[in-house]
Each structure stands twice: as C-alpha cells, then as structure tokens.
Design a protein around this motif. Structure first.
Motif, PDB file in Angstrom:
ATOM      1  N   ARG A   1      -0.550  -5.298  10.832  1.00 48.97           N
ATOM      2  CA  ARG A   1      -0.380  -5.963  12.136  1.00 48.97           C
ATOM      3  C   ARG A   1       0.983  -5.642  12.741  1.00 48.97           C
ATOM      4  N   ILE A   2       2.016  -5.600  11.915  1.00 42.41           N
ATOM      5  CA  ILE A   2       3.355  -5.293  12.426  1.00 42.41           C
ATOM      6  C   ILE A   2       3.424  -3.841  12.889  1.00 42.41           C
ATOM      7  N   VAL A   3       2.751  -2.937  12.173  1.00 44.33           N
ATOM      8  CA  VAL A   3       2.704  -1.530  12.591  1.00 44.33           C
ATOM      9  C   VAL A   3       2.019  -1.422  13.951  1.00 44.33           C
ATOM     10  N   ASP A   4       0.933  -2.152  14.143  1.00 39.36           N
ATOM     11  CA  ASP A   4       0.262  -2.158  15.449  1.00 39.36           C
ATOM     12  C   ASP A   4       1.206  -2.631  16.550  1.00 39.36           C
ATOM     13  N   LEU A   5       1.988  -3.662  16.251  1.00 40.21           N
ATOM     14  CA  LEU A   5       2.954  -4.175  17.221  1.00 40.21           C
ATOM     15  C   LEU A   5       4.005  -3.118  17.535  1.00 40.21           C
ATOM     16  N   CYS A   6       4.506  -2.448  16.515  1.00 40.26           N
ATOM     17  CA  CYS A   6       5.522  -1.395  16.724  1.00 40.26           C
ATOM     18  C   CYS A   6       4.962  -0.243  17.547  1.00 40.26           C
ATOM     19  N   MET A   7       3.739   0.133  17.284  1.00 41.38           N
ATOM     20  CA  MET A   7       3.143   1.240  18.041  1.00 41.38           C
ATOM     21  C   MET A   7       2.910   0.847  19.500  1.00 41.38           C
ATOM     22  N   ARG A   8       2.597  -0.405  19.735  1.00 39.72           N
ATOM     23  CA  ARG A   8       2.434  -0.871  21.114  1.00 39.72           C
ATOM     24  C   ARG A   8       3.758  -0.793  21.868  1.00 39.72           C
ATOM     25  N   ALA A   9       4.871  -0.930  21.124  1.00 38.12           N
ATOM     26  CA  ALA A   9       6.202  -0.868  21.733  1.00 38.12           C
ATOM     27  C   ALA A   9       6.782   0.545  21.713  1.00 38.12           C
TER      28      ALA A   9
ATOM     29  N   ALA B   1       7.558   2.012  12.818  1.00 41.80           N
ATOM     30  CA  ALA B   1       6.155   2.035  12.396  1.00 41.80           C
ATOM     31  C   ALA B   1       5.951   2.987  11.218  1.00 41.80           C
ATOM     32  N   GLN B   2       6.617   4.139  11.231  1.00 45.07           N
ATOM     33  CA  GLN B   2       6.489   5.085  10.120  1.00 45.07           C
ATOM     34  C   GLN B   2       7.059   4.501   8.831  1.00 45.07           C
TER      35      GLN B   2
ATOM     36  N   HIS C   1       0.386  -0.008   0.521  1.00 45.74           N
ATOM     37  CA  HIS C   1      -0.103   0.579  -0.727  1.00 45.74           C
ATOM     38  C   HIS C   1      -1.623   0.683  -0.785  1.00 45.74           C
ATOM     39  N   ALA C   2      -2.343  -0.222  -0.170  1.00 37.40           N
ATOM     40  CA  ALA C   2      -3.808  -0.214  -0.235  1.00 37.40           C
ATOM     41  C   ALA C   2      -4.343   0.989   0.533  1.00 37.40           C
ATOM     42  N   SER C   3      -5.138   1.802  -0.140  1.00 36.64           N
ATOM     43  CA  SER C   3      -5.603   3.057   0.465  1.00 36.64           C
ATOM     44  C   SER C   3      -6.471   2.818   1.691  1.00 36.64           C
ATOM     45  N   TRP C   4      -7.335   1.811   1.663  1.00 37.29           N
ATOM     46  CA  TRP C   4      -8.226   1.605   2.802  1.00 37.29           C
ATOM     47  C   TRP C   4      -7.465   1.081   4.019  1.00 37.29           C
ATOM     48  N   ILE C   5      -6.380   0.354   3.799  1.00 30.98           N
ATOM     49  CA  ILE C   5      -5.561  -0.099   4.930  1.00 30.98           C
ATOM     50  C   ILE C   5      -4.763   1.077   5.479  1.00 30.98           C
ATOM     51  N   ARG C   6      -4.262   1.947   4.613  1.00 32.41           N
ATOM     52  CA  ARG C   6      -3.566   3.162   5.068  1.00 32.41           C
ATOM     53  C   ARG C   6      -4.492   4.032   5.908  1.00 32.41           C
ATOM     54  N   GLU C   7      -5.746   4.177   5.458  1.00 35.16           N
ATOM     55  CA  GLU C   7      -6.715   4.983   6.210  1.00 35.16           C
ATOM     56  C   GLU C   7      -7.009   4.368   7.575  1.00 35.16           C
ATOM     57  N   THR C   8      -7.089   3.052   7.616  1.00 34.54           N
ATOM     58  CA  THR C   8      -7.328   2.372   8.885  1.00 34.54           C
ATOM     59  C   THR C   8      -6.159   2.579   9.843  1.00 34.54           C
ATOM     60  N   VAL C   9      -4.949   2.474   9.329  1.00 34.38           N
ATOM     61  CA  VAL C   9      -3.765   2.683  10.168  1.00 34.38           C
ATOM     62  C   VAL C   9      -3.722   4.130  10.658  1.00 34.38           C
TER      63      VAL C   9
ATOM     64  N   ARG D   1      -6.234   6.112  11.122  1.00 30.08           N
ATOM     65  CA  ARG D   1      -7.304   6.281  12.108  1.00 30.08           C
ATOM     66  C   ARG D   1      -6.883   5.677  13.449  1.00 30.08           C
ATOM     67  N   ASP D   2      -6.229   4.508  13.406  1.00 31.25           N
ATOM     68  CA  ASP D   2      -5.810   3.846  14.643  1.00 31.25           C
ATOM     69  C   ASP D   2      -4.617   4.541  15.293  1.00 31.25           C
ATOM     70  N   HIS D   3      -3.712   5.071  14.462  1.00 32.80           N
ATOM     71  CA  HIS D   3      -2.474   5.690  14.960  1.00 32.80           C
ATOM     72  C   HIS D   3      -2.260   7.037  14.266  1.00 32.80           C
ATOM     73  N   PRO D   4      -2.917   8.091  14.733  1.00 36.21           N
ATOM     74  CA  PRO D   4      -2.818   9.387  14.044  1.00 36.21           C
ATOM     75  C   PRO D   4      -1.416   9.999  14.073  1.00 36.21           C
ATOM     76  N   THR D   5      -0.537   9.534  14.942  1.00 38.54           N
ATOM     77  CA  THR D   5       0.816  10.095  14.998  1.00 38.54           C
ATOM     78  C   THR D   5       1.666   9.696  13.804  1.00 38.54           C
ATOM     79  N   LEU D   6       1.230   8.696  13.034  1.00 36.75           N
ATOM     80  CA  LEU D   6       1.988   8.241  11.874  1.00 36.75           C
ATOM     81  C   LEU D   6       1.776   9.120  10.650  1.00 36.75           C
ATOM     82  N   ALA D   7       0.700   9.856  10.615  1.00 37.91           N
ATOM     83  CA  ALA D   7       0.376  10.665   9.427  1.00 37.91           C
ATOM     84  C   ALA D   7       1.314  11.824   9.230  1.00 37.91           C
TER      85      ALA D   7
END
Length: 119
Positions: free
Chosen positions: A81-89, A95-96, A103-111, A113-119
């Motif tokens: 949620r905080i990463v989403d807030l940072c990306m909105r700003a 955010a990076q 650490h959770a792989s499925w949450i990392r994958e979701t992030v 997918r939502d913010h491809p610039t972080l990868a």
C-alpha cells in the motif's frame, strides 16, 4: 465571525494511536493513512509544496508503523500500500527501496504487475 476561522481537522497520520497497535490495527491504520494521503500524493506529483509536505509526513508515519508489524505477510501487504502511495506521488526512489523490502513472492509479483517501472 468565528465560524469562518474553524480549525481544520487533524490528518489521520497526525493523530496519535489510542493504545498499543497490534498487527491488524497497524495494517488498518496504514490503509487509512494511504487512502487519506492519496490526494496529497497526486498533488506532490504536480509539485504542489503543501501537498508534497503532507504526502511526505503521511508516508513517513506509514513506514514507521509498517516497521513495527511482526507478521511478514501483513507487513508486506502494508508495504505494498505504501509503494502504491509513493508511485502515485512519482516518488520512484522511495518506492524502489520499499519494493525490495517485500519478501512474499506473490505480493512482489503484484507490485511488479501494477508498477512495471520498479522491476
């Protein structure tokens, strides 16, 4: 004309928590902070100094609360949620850093997918 000079209500992140926060209460508080600071984050992206200061205060308080969450999955969800807030700003640097803390792989994958610039 006192009714024109009404004090503004305090922001969610400026209000002290009532009692000690457990993991669930901390995650709920982070969600409330991120939801309330979304407008400020958008203003920060537009270089509005007042909104930028509000966003930075909110993000700082949310990160401090997230560090105290002991459950790994709850902490990762709160950091998401905080990463989403940072990306909105458009605060990609923060955010990076936060993205690497997930650490959770499925949450990392979701992030990712939502913010491809972080990868």
């Amino acid at each position: 004309m006192k009714w024109f000079a009404r004090p503004k209500p305090a922001d969610v992140w400026d209000q002290p928590p009532q009692g000690p926060l457990g993991d669930i209460e901390a995650a709920e508080r982070i969600r409330a902070i991120c939801d309330a600071a979304a407008v400020s984050a958008a203003g920060s992206a537009r270089n509005d100094t007042r909104e930028s200061e509000r966003y930075e205060r909110a993000a700082k308080v949310a990160m401090e609360i997230a560090m105290k969450i002991s459950d790994g999955l709850m902490r990762d969800a709160a950091v998401h949620r905080i990463v989403d807030l940072c990306m909105r700003a458009d605060d990609i640097k923060t955010a990076q850093i936060l993205f690497r803390a997930i650490h959770a792989s499925w949450i990392r994958e979701t992030v990712q997918r939502d913010h491809p610039t972080l990868a």
